[in-house]
Design an enzyme around this catalytic site. Structure first.
Site, PDB file in Angstrom:
ATOM      1  N   ASP A  11      26.622  46.918  28.193  1.00 38.49           N
ATOM      2  CA  ASP A  11      26.534  46.770  29.722  1.00 38.49           C
ATOM      3  C   ASP A  11      26.716  45.241  29.878  1.00 38.49           C
ATOM      4  O   ASP A  11      26.702  44.207  29.017  1.00 38.49           O
ATOM      5  CB  ASP A  11      25.186  47.378  29.958  1.00 38.49           C
ATOM      6  CG  ASP A  11      25.012  47.028  31.487  1.00 38.49           C
ATOM      7  OD1 ASP A  11      25.757  47.514  32.204  1.00 38.49           O
ATOM      8  OD2 ASP A  11      23.910  46.719  31.926  1.00 38.49           O
ATOM      9  N   SER A  12      26.840  45.080  31.173  1.00 42.48           N
ATOM     10  CA  SER A  12      26.999  43.809  31.873  1.00 42.48           C
ATOM     11  C   SER A  12      25.736  42.943  31.536  1.00 42.48           C
ATOM     12  O   SER A  12      25.628  41.672  31.532  1.00 42.48           O
ATOM     13  CB  SER A  12      27.199  43.791  33.033  1.00 42.48           C
ATOM     14  OG  SER A  12      26.333  44.414  33.896  1.00 42.48           O
ATOM     15  N   GLY A  44      29.733  43.511  38.518  1.00 43.00           N
ATOM     16  CA  GLY A  44      30.109  44.345  39.728  1.00 43.00           C
ATOM     17  C   GLY A  44      30.656  43.598  40.883  1.00 43.00           C
ATOM     18  O   GLY A  44      31.307  44.117  41.865  1.00 43.00           O
ATOM     19  N   CYS A  74      27.739  51.043  31.819  1.00 40.14           N
ATOM     20  CA  CYS A  74      28.076  50.352  32.533  1.00 40.14           C
ATOM     21  C   CYS A  74      28.751  51.101  33.717  1.00 40.14           C
ATOM     22  O   CYS A  74      30.286  51.420  33.379  1.00 40.14           O
ATOM     23  CB  CYS A  74      28.560  48.972  32.248  1.00 40.14           C
ATOM     24  SG  CYS A  74      29.083  47.673  33.820  1.00 40.14           S
ATOM     25  N   THR A  76      30.256  49.939  36.329  1.00 40.03           N
ATOM     26  CA  THR A  76      31.290  49.166  36.847  1.00 40.03           C
ATOM     27  C   THR A  76      32.564  49.073  35.595  1.00 40.03           C
ATOM     28  O   THR A  76      33.623  49.211  35.952  1.00 40.03           O
ATOM     29  CB  THR A  76      30.978  47.843  37.024  1.00 40.03           C
ATOM     30  OG1 THR A  76      29.720  47.671  37.643  1.00 40.03           O
ATOM     31  CG2 THR A  76      31.972  46.693  37.437  1.00 40.03           C
ATOM     32  N   GLU A 153      16.697  43.127  38.525  1.00 39.41           N
ATOM     33  CA  GLU A 153      16.815  42.293  37.534  1.00 39.41           C
ATOM     34  C   GLU A 153      15.576  41.093  37.672  1.00 39.41           C
ATOM     35  O   GLU A 153      15.115  40.489  36.816  1.00 39.41           O
ATOM     36  CB  GLU A 153      17.986  41.271  37.723  1.00 39.41           C
ATOM     37  CG  GLU A 153      19.231  41.970  37.192  1.00 39.41           C
ATOM     38  CD  GLU A 153      19.687  41.893  35.782  1.00 39.41           C
ATOM     39  OE1 GLU A 153      19.202  40.978  35.185  1.00 39.41           O
ATOM     40  OE2 GLU A 153      20.479  42.536  35.307  1.00 39.41           O
ATOM     41  N   CYS A 187      25.039  53.430  38.722  1.00 35.65           N
ATOM     42  CA  CYS A 187      24.851  52.088  37.978  1.00 35.65           C
ATOM     43  C   CYS A 187      23.929  52.260  37.136  1.00 35.65           C
ATOM     44  O   CYS A 187      22.738  52.862  37.628  1.00 35.65           O
ATOM     45  CB  CYS A 187      24.694  51.186  39.233  1.00 35.65           C
ATOM     46  SG  CYS A 187      24.242  49.631  38.861  1.00 35.65           S
ATOM     47  N   HIS A 189      21.596  50.238  36.531  1.00 33.97           N
ATOM     48  CA  HIS A 189      20.387  49.565  36.798  1.00 33.97           C
ATOM     49  C   HIS A 189      19.761  50.504  37.748  1.00 33.97           C
ATOM     50  O   HIS A 189      18.310  50.440  37.967  1.00 33.97           O
ATOM     51  CB  HIS A 189      20.747  48.232  37.556  1.00 33.97           C
ATOM     52  CG  HIS A 189      20.896  47.067  36.987  1.00 33.97           C
ATOM     53  ND1 HIS A 189      22.071  46.849  36.265  1.00 33.97           N
ATOM     54  CD2 HIS A 189      20.197  45.977  36.705  1.00 33.97           C
ATOM     55  CE1 HIS A 189      22.106  45.777  35.493  1.00 33.97           C
ATOM     56  NE2 HIS A 189      21.090  45.107  36.023  1.00 33.97           N
TER      57      HIS A 189
HETATM   58  N1  DGL Z   1      25.133  47.757  35.108  1.00 28.81           N
HETATM   59  C1  DGL Z   1      26.102  47.591  35.953  1.00 28.81           C
HETATM   60  C2  DGL Z   1      26.606  48.714  36.376  1.00 28.81           C
HETATM   61  O1  DGL Z   1      26.157  49.962  35.704  1.00 28.81           O
HETATM   62  C3  DGL Z   1      25.780  46.685  37.161  1.00 28.81           C
HETATM   63  C4  DGL Z   1      25.518  45.246  37.154  1.00 28.81           C
HETATM   64  C5  DGL Z   1      26.447  44.620  37.405  1.00 28.81           C
HETATM   65  O2  DGL Z   1      26.799  44.328  38.424  1.00 28.81           O
HETATM   66  O3  DGL Z   1      26.992  43.897  36.130  1.00 28.81           O
HETATM   67  O4  DGL Z   1      27.683  48.839  37.208  1.00 28.81           O
END
Ligand code: DGL
Length: 272
Positions: A11-12, A44, A74, A76, A153, A187, A189
């Protein structure tokens, strides 16, 4: 033939850990290697080219550990680079869009589905396209929720916190007005904000967590390809990040839903 190689999940940043939590529950005998690109989060708000380049570097790092499957936990990455990853990686790949869309189509009764995600995810219309491919009559309402990521976060996640409630209300009001009965947390998060999101949307709206659906889908793919591990002991996951591990460890327990007693190793992702 059964394989004891790990499943690679990336993931990011921290969000993918909500998916790892579900993988550990659904597939306890599988080794998970997780990479969180904490040095370059968020994805994102970036261009398609940047997201694509990062995604292939992240996957290459996992492949250097000989993983048997790559999972983009992720929204994104799955939305922007999913097709290309599936095509080019030498091992089975899944993102979070397809498994989640399948479930949403099954769950909705009034065929009005909401999607929340990052700006890049919503701009790609990935979930909408997938849902309407599965059911052309479905009505889909998309909403980018960029402020949800920094809230998570920074640990501003309590359903009783006025800031969390205000941001949730601002983003979710149009979806509520459209009368959706199903809302995709597009997402990774966002499951952390489930309390505030469900309080605002009300009990009649089913929230779909992309992490759980993806873990169930990954298990199905591995079973079909006879790649599930034959090791019956519970495995310990390995964690890698691209920024200092300290910050990661502090918040990771929240995402994983358990104490983070594992070691976390920092790597230089630009080398991949
Ligand atoms: N975890 C990322 C997602 O699922 C969101 C965080 C980001 O913008 O990198 O899109």
């Amino acid at each position: 033939m059964a394989s004891r190689n790990a499943i690679g999940v990336f993931d990011s940043g921290l969000g993918g850990l909500t998916a790892v939590k579900e993988f550990l529950r659904v597939l306890p005998n599988e080794k998970i290697i997780y990479f969180g690109d904490t040095g370059r989060v968020p994805y994102g708000t970036r261009s398609r080219d940047a997201i694509r380049r990062y995604a292939f570097q992240d996957a290459s790092f996992l492949l250097s550990h000989n993983v048997k499957m790559v999972v983009a936990a992720c929204g994104t990455v799955s939305s922007v680079a999913g097709g290309e990853l599936r095509e080019k990686l030498p091992v089975p790949y899944t993102g979070v869009v397809n498994p989640t869309a399948f479930t949403a189509v099954r769950v909705t009764k009034n065929r009005r589905v909401g999607i929340i995600g990052t700006a890049a995810t919503v701009a790609s219309h990935s979930y909408k396209l997938r849902l309407q491919k599965l059911d052309p009559g479905i009505e889909v309402f998309e909403q980018a929720c960029p402020l949800f990521v920094p809230l998570v976060e920074n640990g501003v996640i309590d359903r009783n916190d006025v800031v969390t409630q205000a941001v949730a209300a601002r983003y979710l009001q149009p979806l509520k007005e459209q009368g959706v009965d199903t809302l995709i947390l597009g997402c990774t998060h966002f499951p952390i904000l489930r309390g505030a999101i469900s309080d605002y949307m009300g009990e009649g709206v089913t929230l779909i967590d992309s992490g759980l659906e993806t873990a169930v889908y990954a298990a199905k793919v591995l079973r079909e390809q006879d790649l599930l591990s034959d090791d019956e002991t519970v495995q310990t996951p390995e964690f890698y990040v691209s920024d200092t591990p300290e910050g990661f460890k502090n918040v990771a327990g929240l995402f994983l839903g358990r104490d983070m007693e594992h070691t976390v190793t920092q790597i230089d992702i630009e080398q991949y």
